[in-house]
Write an enzyme that holds these catalytic residues in place. Structure first.
Site, PDB file in Angstrom:
ATOM      1  N   ASP A 195      32.859  -8.856 -54.097  1.00 58.79           N
ATOM      2  CA  ASP A 195      32.392  -9.832 -53.252  1.00 58.79           C
ATOM      3  C   ASP A 195      33.231 -10.203 -52.054  1.00 58.79           C
ATOM      4  O   ASP A 195      33.253 -11.848 -52.419  1.00 58.79           O
ATOM      5  CB  ASP A 195      31.357 -10.524 -53.914  1.00 58.79           C
ATOM      6  CG  ASP A 195      30.219 -11.271 -52.853  1.00 58.79           C
ATOM      7  OD1 ASP A 195      30.574 -10.865 -51.527  1.00 58.79           O
ATOM      8  OD2 ASP A 195      29.697 -12.076 -53.193  1.00 58.79           O
TER       9      ASP A 195
ATOM     10  N   GLU B 279      33.822 -17.056 -46.029  1.00 58.86           N
ATOM     11  CA  GLU B 279      33.168 -17.774 -47.255  1.00 58.86           C
ATOM     12  C   GLU B 279      34.185 -17.996 -48.185  1.00 58.86           C
ATOM     13  O   GLU B 279      34.452 -19.135 -48.875  1.00 58.86           O
ATOM     14  CB  GLU B 279      32.359 -16.616 -47.794  1.00 58.86           C
ATOM     15  CG  GLU B 279      31.616 -17.274 -49.005  1.00 58.86           C
ATOM     16  CD  GLU B 279      30.522 -16.331 -49.618  1.00 58.86           C
ATOM     17  OE1 GLU B 279      30.073 -15.324 -48.928  1.00 58.86           O
ATOM     18  OE2 GLU B 279      29.890 -16.855 -50.480  1.00 58.86           O
TER      19      GLU B 279
ATOM     20  N   GLU C  59      20.601  -9.812 -55.887  1.00 63.04           N
ATOM     21  CA  GLU C  59      20.632 -11.191 -56.130  1.00 63.04           C
ATOM     22  C   GLU C  59      18.742 -11.861 -55.705  1.00 63.04           C
ATOM     23  O   GLU C  59      18.478 -12.488 -55.053  1.00 63.04           O
ATOM     24  CB  GLU C  59      21.395 -11.763 -54.986  1.00 63.04           C
ATOM     25  CG  GLU C  59      22.894 -11.335 -55.516  1.00 63.04           C
ATOM     26  CD  GLU C  59      23.890 -11.970 -54.632  1.00 63.04           C
ATOM     27  OE1 GLU C  59      23.519 -12.398 -53.221  1.00 63.04           O
ATOM     28  OE2 GLU C  59      25.003 -12.191 -54.873  1.00 63.04           O
TER      29      GLU C  59
HETATM   30  O1  GCW Z   1      28.509 -13.213 -51.994  1.00 60.97           O
HETATM   31  C1  GCW Z   1      27.173 -13.455 -51.757  1.00 60.97           C
HETATM   32  C2  GCW Z   1      26.945 -14.605 -50.841  1.00 60.97           C
HETATM   33  C3  GCW Z   1      25.761 -14.738 -50.493  1.00 60.97           C
HETATM   34  C4  GCW Z   1      25.329 -13.584 -49.700  1.00 60.97           C
HETATM   35  C5  GCW Z   1      25.529 -12.375 -50.599  1.00 60.97           C
HETATM   36  C6  GCW Z   1      25.329 -10.908 -49.976  1.00 60.97           C
HETATM   37  C7  GCW Z   1      23.647 -13.238 -48.095  1.00 60.97           C
HETATM   38  O2  GCW Z   1      27.635 -15.809 -51.369  1.00 60.97           O
HETATM   39  O3  GCW Z   1      25.587 -16.029 -49.644  1.00 60.97           O
HETATM   40  O4  GCW Z   1      23.974 -13.444 -49.407  1.00 60.97           O
HETATM   41  O5  GCW Z   1      26.920 -12.195 -50.960  1.00 60.97           O
HETATM   42  O6  GCW Z   1      26.091 -10.418 -49.394  1.00 60.97           O
HETATM   43  O7  GCW Z   1      24.166 -10.385 -50.049  1.00 60.97           O
END
Ligand code: GCW
Length: 701
Positions: free
Chosen positions: A388, A416, A309
């Site tokens: 995720d 989340e 990311e």
């Molecule tokens: O799913 C995503 C989240 C991000 C998070 C990422 C991760 C901290 O939406 O907010 O970043 O995973 O786990 O690195």
């Protein structure tokens, strides 16, 4: 009503509220302790004594006397087992050698963090001995004793021996230095404010207490997404302040870690590269490590999100993850530090038209080929599922797949995708599904719990979770979300506890022992995950949320995006074919028989059906209903059951402190309304796609 929980209006004390009312109906075998005995020169025991004193005072209304020798009455004797016994030597069997309280053979049964609670008569006193090899072990023993007292399960003749099942039990804070928390739903950070580490350390200490009370022993103090200001946490200007945090956590047996920016040598060191094989980069990190350990001699190590990311990592320099991680590991090695390297690596710029690339494959494809090439102080941190933190995912096949690398499981306590602490969703049942999953990695019985508690010879393992706390007075926004922090710690200590056992003990400690309260709240907690799942995304498909903040329904929110998160619904059916025969091949990454179970639509567990298969709306599930009818039914039922949660809670009015009662009621009402929104959006979407009406003719729009 004697058992009203109202001594802590704000919820701040959480499960350490020590409700005096619990003494009103003590278990016949419980004793009222009138003194605490510990060797005053043993600094290591100070916190354990302090905690016990505070608890006994609050529970019994009397301050226990601190004595250096047991003489009379009922005493809790906190005992540090002398060094000569701390070697885990072969058990002599007769247990004859004894230091007065603990025999050699008993001492041999204890790890460094374990404890024994037993009774003995000495010096005219009835003693309950809490014995451990370290201050942390003694502290865990104290909290266990308090828990038993509060739950009415303390027996003065009890003989309890416990060691933590999983050695590294960690929380990850996703806190940023501006005070915000990524995916935080309970206010701002308790660690940072306006770009600075907070100077109000009271709250940090209280957090450390909560952590220690459930046996957690490590914390990462900043978000895995490390921005400019947090990059500087490892500089001379911040390290003295980080060290102050470490001092507090240390008292509670907790080690601190920091998330680092892989590009630090460029951003802090002025180098033109962060290439892990460049000697300047290597020496920059070595010097950095030595500097950090000057301030924090027991610093835990680094957590790293690299090449994920948009975060920098070794890929930029044509290096792989092992080369990237091992370079940091070499820097930390002389001090005993660890590198925790996340496996959450995937292409977040995928083309949604591409049906071949599958994000579920990504972590496995990136890390399996490197198994065995990580240094012994690198631990790979693996999210529980391949995607995720969705409401329902299969277990990541890296767990058990990796055999020659250290690894740890990563869970998400912060909600989340599970209702953002506005919806009630007790996560123990979800985590139990993960921990109880049989990977078959070492043959039948290779559950995740077992792999984590008995890593392969010479390897280390652990468990981490993204915390759900912030500076809201009750820590977690939703008072009942405290149960998630609590159950995470308890499962990390003992993954074989049941969701119900943990829910009950949490409820009793938090709300007292009124059986109506215990039964009602335990029941609500236990039902809540399934209820949440049933009105949100069906059968493991995931991602039907509003993009960005991830709250509320939006079926196509991520369907035409670059994040690799697709459900592929059309007028005929929905789901992603991840079989080997006709799909993306993900099902084949598991050991048999899991691989063949997932491969076939007939044997695939139904709660994961749409994760592994593309299914037509008229396909009949095992219950005989069609897929589309199942979607309608579960959403109507889920919303109805969410409404029932409100009534179940209302039945407790007058039995729970009114402040907490009101706060939770407001959230449950919001949840019930929001569940209707979920129901209607999801049902209408599928009705419009499929054109198939609900057999029961309920309103769909
Ligand atoms: O799913 C995503 C989240 C991000 C998070 C990422 C991760 C901290 O939406 O907010 O970043 O995973 O786990 O690195």
């Amino acid at each position: 009503m004697t058992n009203i929980h109202n001594c802590d209006k704000s919820g701040y004390k959480a499960w350490l509220v020590y409700n005096q009312a619990t003494w009103t109906k003590p278990n016949p075998n419980t004793v009222l302790f009138d003194s605490i005995c510990a060797d005053p020169v043993q600094k290591e025991l100070e916190v354990a004594v302090e905690e016990l004193k505070e608890a006994l005072t609050a529970i019994s209304g009397k301050i226990p006397e601190l004595v250096s020798k047991p003489t009379s009455g009922n005493t809790v004797l906190i005992h540090l087992i002398p060094q000569r016994k701390t070697l885990k030597t072969a058990d002599t069997g007769n247990g004859s050698e004894s230091d007065g309280y603990i025999s050699d053979s008993e001492a041999c049964r204890l790890d460094n963090e374990g404890f024994i609670i037993k009774s003995c008569q000495t010096g005219g006193a009835n003693c309950t001995v809490i014995a451990a090899k370290t201050g942390a072990g003694a502290l865990y023993g104290v909290f266990a004793l308090i828990r038993h007292i509060l739950c009415g399960t303390f027996d003065k003749n009890a003989y309890i021996v416990q060691n933590p099942a999983i050695k590294l039990r960690m929380l990850n804070q996703w806190d940023n230095m501006d005070g915000s928390i990524e995916r935080g739903y309970a206010g701002n950070s308790i660690f940072y404010r306006n770009g600075q580490i907070t100077t109000d350390l009271r709250r940090v200490r209280d957090y450390a207490r909560l952590m220690a009370s459930v046996g957690l022993n490590s914390i990462v103090l900043n978000n895995v997404n490390v921005h400019g200001p947090e990059t500087r946490l490892i500089t001379k200007e911040q390290l003295p302040k980080v060290a102050r945090l470490a001092d507090i956590f240390r008292e509670y047996g907790i080690k601190i870690y920091l998330s680092i920016n892989y590009s630090s040598p460029i951003e802090l060191g002025g180098l033109d590269t962060a290439d892990p094989l460049d000697s300047r980069v290597r020496s920059w990190w070595s010097e950095k490590a030595s500097e950090i350990y000057e301030y924090i001699p027991d610093f835990g190590g680094f957590l790293v999100k690299a090449d994920s990311e948009f975060r920098p990592g070794p890929f930029t320099y044509g290096r792989n993850h092992a080369e990237g991680a091992n370079m940091l590991a070499a820097a930390l090695k002389p001090y005993g530090g660890l590198v925790i390297w996340r496996c959450f690596v995937y292409n977040c710029r995928q083309d949604w038209r591409d049906r071949v690339t599958d994000r579920a494959n990504s972590a496995y494809d990136n890390f399996m080929p490197l198994d065995g090439s990580f240094d012994d102080n690198v631990i790979l941190q693996i999210k529980n599922g391949p995607m995720d933190f969705q409401v329902r995912e299969p277990v990541s096949p890296l767990i058990g797949g990796l055999k020659k690398s250290n690894y740890m499981l990563e869970l998400q306590v912060t909600q989340e995708y599970t209702g953002q602490q506005r919806h009630l969703c007790y996560l123990a049942p979800m985590w139990k599904d993960v921990l109880d999953f049989d990977t078959y990695s070492r043959g039948k019985g290779s559950t995740v719990a077992r792999l984590l508690s008995e890593p392969e010879d010479g390897l280390i393992s652990g468990i981490a979770a993204v915390s759900n706390i912030g500076d809201d007075m009750n820590w977690t926004g939703h008072d009942l979300a405290q149960a998630n922090l609590y159950c995470y710690g308890r499962l990390a200590w003992d993954p074989w506890l049941t969701s119900e056992e943990i829910a009950r003990e949490w409820t009793m400690q938090t709300f007292g022992r009124d059986p109506v309260v215990t039964d009602t709240i335990t029941g609500m907690l236990l039902d809540s995950y399934h209820i949440y799942e049933s009105y949100t995304t069906p059968l493991g498909i995931g991602w039907m949320v509003n993009p960005g903040h991830h709250y509320g329904p939006n079926v196509d929110g991520y369907e035409y995006s670059a994040w690799g998160t697709y459900h592929r619904a059309d007028h005929k059916g929905i789901g992603v074919d991840r079989s080997v025969a006709t799909g993306t091949g993900f099902a084949g990454k598991y050991f048999p028989p899991n691989s063949s179970i997932y491969e076939s639509i007939e044997t695939c567990p139904e709660e994961l059906l749409l994760f592994f298969h593309r299914v037509e709306y008229d396909y009949r599930l095992k219950s005989g209903v069609t897929l589309i009818q199942y979607i309608y039914d579960s959403h109507f039922e889920g919303a109805a059951r969410a409404a029932e949660l409100v009534d179940r809670w209302k039945s407790l009015e007058g039995r729970i402190g009114s402040d907490c009662f009101g706060r939770v009621l407001a959230r449950l009402e919001e949840q019930a309304a929001h569940a209707c929104e979920w129901r209607d959006v999801i049902n209408s979407y599928f009705y419009r796609k499929s054109g198939i009406p609900d057999e029961k003719s309920r309103p769909i729009y």
